[in-house]
Design an enzyme around this catalytic site. Structure first.
Site, PDB file in Angstrom:
ATOM      1  N   HIS A  18      44.395  40.956  45.322  1.00 10.72           N
ATOM      2  CA  HIS A  18      43.303  39.978  45.140  1.00 10.72           C
ATOM      3  C   HIS A  18      42.677  39.705  46.499  1.00 10.72           C
ATOM      4  O   HIS A  18      43.052  38.782  47.200  1.00 10.72           O
ATOM      5  CB  HIS A  18      43.872  38.696  44.511  1.00 10.72           C
ATOM      6  N   GLU A 201      41.669  29.243  37.627  1.00 16.75           N
ATOM      7  CA  GLU A 201      41.629  28.820  39.036  1.00 16.75           C
ATOM      8  C   GLU A 201      41.162  27.358  39.015  1.00 16.75           C
ATOM      9  O   GLU A 201      41.936  26.451  39.293  1.00 16.75           O
ATOM     10  CB  GLU A 201      40.664  29.712  39.822  1.00 16.75           C
ATOM     11  N   ASP A 280      39.903  35.408  50.037  1.00 17.25           N
ATOM     12  CA  ASP A 280      38.770  35.536  50.974  1.00 17.25           C
ATOM     13  C   ASP A 280      39.268  35.134  52.362  1.00 17.25           C
ATOM     14  O   ASP A 280      38.969  34.036  52.855  1.00 17.25           O
ATOM     15  CB  ASP A 280      37.625  34.617  50.533  1.00 17.25           C
TER      16      ASP A 280
END
Ligand code: ADE
Ligand code: ZN
Length: 336
Positions: A18, A201, A280
Site C-alpha cells: 500500500h 479508512e 503516502d
C-alpha cells in the site's frame, strides 16, 4: 526501543502493498520538478510546503497531494519519483512492492497515460535488475470522479494491460461507496486483473462489506474500521482477506488520535492478515520501516509480531507461488 528488536524489524525482508507512488513525492523533488517543467506552485519554498502538511482529515490531505502531483509531466518525472521511492524501499529491506498509481490525476492535466506508466515501469525494471526487488502496478480509480471516467481510464489502460497487475479504488471515501464502481470492477475482473479497494479508512464497515460482495476485491486497503463489526472481523479472518494497514497515515489523517490508539495489535489478535505499509510516505512522516518502528515501540509489539507481519506481507501479495515461497523462506531464515 530495544536495539536488537529494532534491527530485527528494520532488516527483515518485507513486501509493501500500500504505497501511492505520487505520495512518495518529497517536497524537494516537487520543487525540482516544478522548476524543470515551469510549473508554478502555491508555496514559495520547501519549508512552507512542508508546514502545510498539517491535515485534519483525508480530504485536507488529498487537496495538497493532488497539488503536489501537478509537477509530474514527462516520463522522466515519473521515473525519478519512482526511483527515489525504490531506493528508500530497498534501504528498508522491501523485497516486493505492489505500487498504486492514479492515472486520472495526470491524464486530466493532459499527460498521456503512456508517459505515466512507462516512466514508473522503467524504474521498477531497473530496481529488479539492481536489487532483485519484484514489483507490480495497481491502477487506482479516483472514487470522487464518475464510474464513466473510470471506465474511460480503463480503456486507455488496455494497450498496457500486460504492465498492470491489478486495480484499486482510492481518493475521497465518504459518500463514494464501492458499489458506485460495480460495473468497472466487473469489467476488470473479466480482464483478469487483481482487485483491491480502499475501504473502512474513514468510511464505515459497510463499505468493506460492499467492496467484498459487490466489487469482489481480494484485499482491503486500510480496513481498520472493521473492528466495529464482529461478524465482519470473523469473515475477514476466516477468508484470509488481508488488510493493508498504514499506521502513520491513520494518525496524520486523524483516523486515530495517536499511535498508541491504533488498533493494529487487536487486528492481529483476531487472526486477521494485517500488514504494515506507508501509504503516502512523503506526506505522513515516514517510509515503511518508520511505520513499523512507530507501532512496535508504542504498542509493545515483539519478535513474534514481527515474524507474523513479515509473513503476512508476502502471503497477501499477488505473487506467483514459487516467488512467494522463496520470499517466505527468506523471512523464516531471518527469524530462525
Ligand atoms: N490517495 C492517496 N492516499 C490515499 C488514502 N490514504 N486514502 C484514499 N486515497 C488516497
Ligand atoms: Zn492509500
Amino acid at each position: 526501543m530495544n536495539p536488537a528488536l529494532r534491527d530485527l524489524v528494520c532488516g527483515m525482508p518485507k513486501a509493501e502493498l500500500h504505497i501511492h507512488i505520487e505520495g512518495s513525492l518529497e517536497p524537494e523533488l516537487i520543487f525540482a520538478l516544478a522548476q524543470r517543467n515551469g510549473v508554478a506552485l502555491d508555496y514559495p519554498d520547501v519549508e512552507s510546503l512542508r508546514r502545510a502538511y498539517a491535515f485534519t482529515d483525508l480530504q485536507s490531505f488529498l487537496d495538497i497531494y493532488y497539488a503536489g502531483a501537478s509537477v509530474l509531466l514527462q516520463r522522466q518525472d515519473f521515473y525519478d519519483m519512482t526511483w527515489a521511492y525504490l531506493e528508500r524501499a530497498h534501504a528498508d529491506r522491501v523485497r516486493h512492492v505492489e505500487m498504486f498509481f492514479d492515472p486520472q490525476t495526470h491524464t486530466a492535466r493532459g499527460v498521456p497515460f503512456a508517459e505515466v506508466i512507462t516512466g514508473i515501469k522503467q524504474a521498477l525494471a531497473d530496481a529488479a535488475d539492481r536489487w532483485g526487488i519484484s514489483g507490480g502496478l495497481i491502477m487506482c480509480f479516483l472514487r470522487h470522479l464518475s464510474e464513466e471516467d473510470a471506465m474511460a481510464t480503463l480503456e486507455q489502460a488496455l494497450p498496457h494491460r500486460d504492465s498492470i497487475l491489478g486495480v484499486g479504488l482510492d481518493s475521497s471515501e465518504r459518500g463514494h461507496p464501492p458499489e458506485k464502481f460495480a460495473r468497472v470492477f466487473t469489467r476488470c475482473r473479466e480482464l483478469g486483473l487483481r482487485l483491491v479497494a480502499h475501504a473502512g479508512e474513514e468510511g464505515p464497515p459497510a463499505y468493506i462489506e460492499s467492496a467484498l460482495d459487490v466489487l469482489h476485491v481480494e484485499r482491503i486497503d486500510h480496513g481498520v474500521r472493521c473492528l466495529e463489526d464482529a461478524a465482519l472481523v470473523r469473515r475477514l479472518a476466516q477468508s484470509r482477506i488481508a488488510l493493508t494497514v498504514c499506521p502513520l497515515s491513520n494518525v496524520k489523517l486523524r483516523v486515530f488520535d495517536k499511535v498508541g490508539d491504533h488498533n493494529l495489535r487487536q487486528l492481529l489478535e483476531t487472526g486477521i492478515v494485517a500488514t504494515v505499509n506507508s501509504d503516502d510516505p512523503a506526506y505522513f512522516g515516514g517510509y515503511i520501516n518508520a511505520n513499523f518502528l512507530a507501532v512496535f515501540e508504542v504498542l509493545g509489539l515483539g519478535r513474534e509480531h514481527a515474524h507474523t507481519l513479515a509473513r503476512n506481507s508476502f502471503e497477501a501479495a499477488f505473487l506467483p507461488e514459487p516467488r512467494k515461497q522463496q520470499l517466505l523462506a527468506e523471512v523464516d531464515a531471518w527469524f530462525a
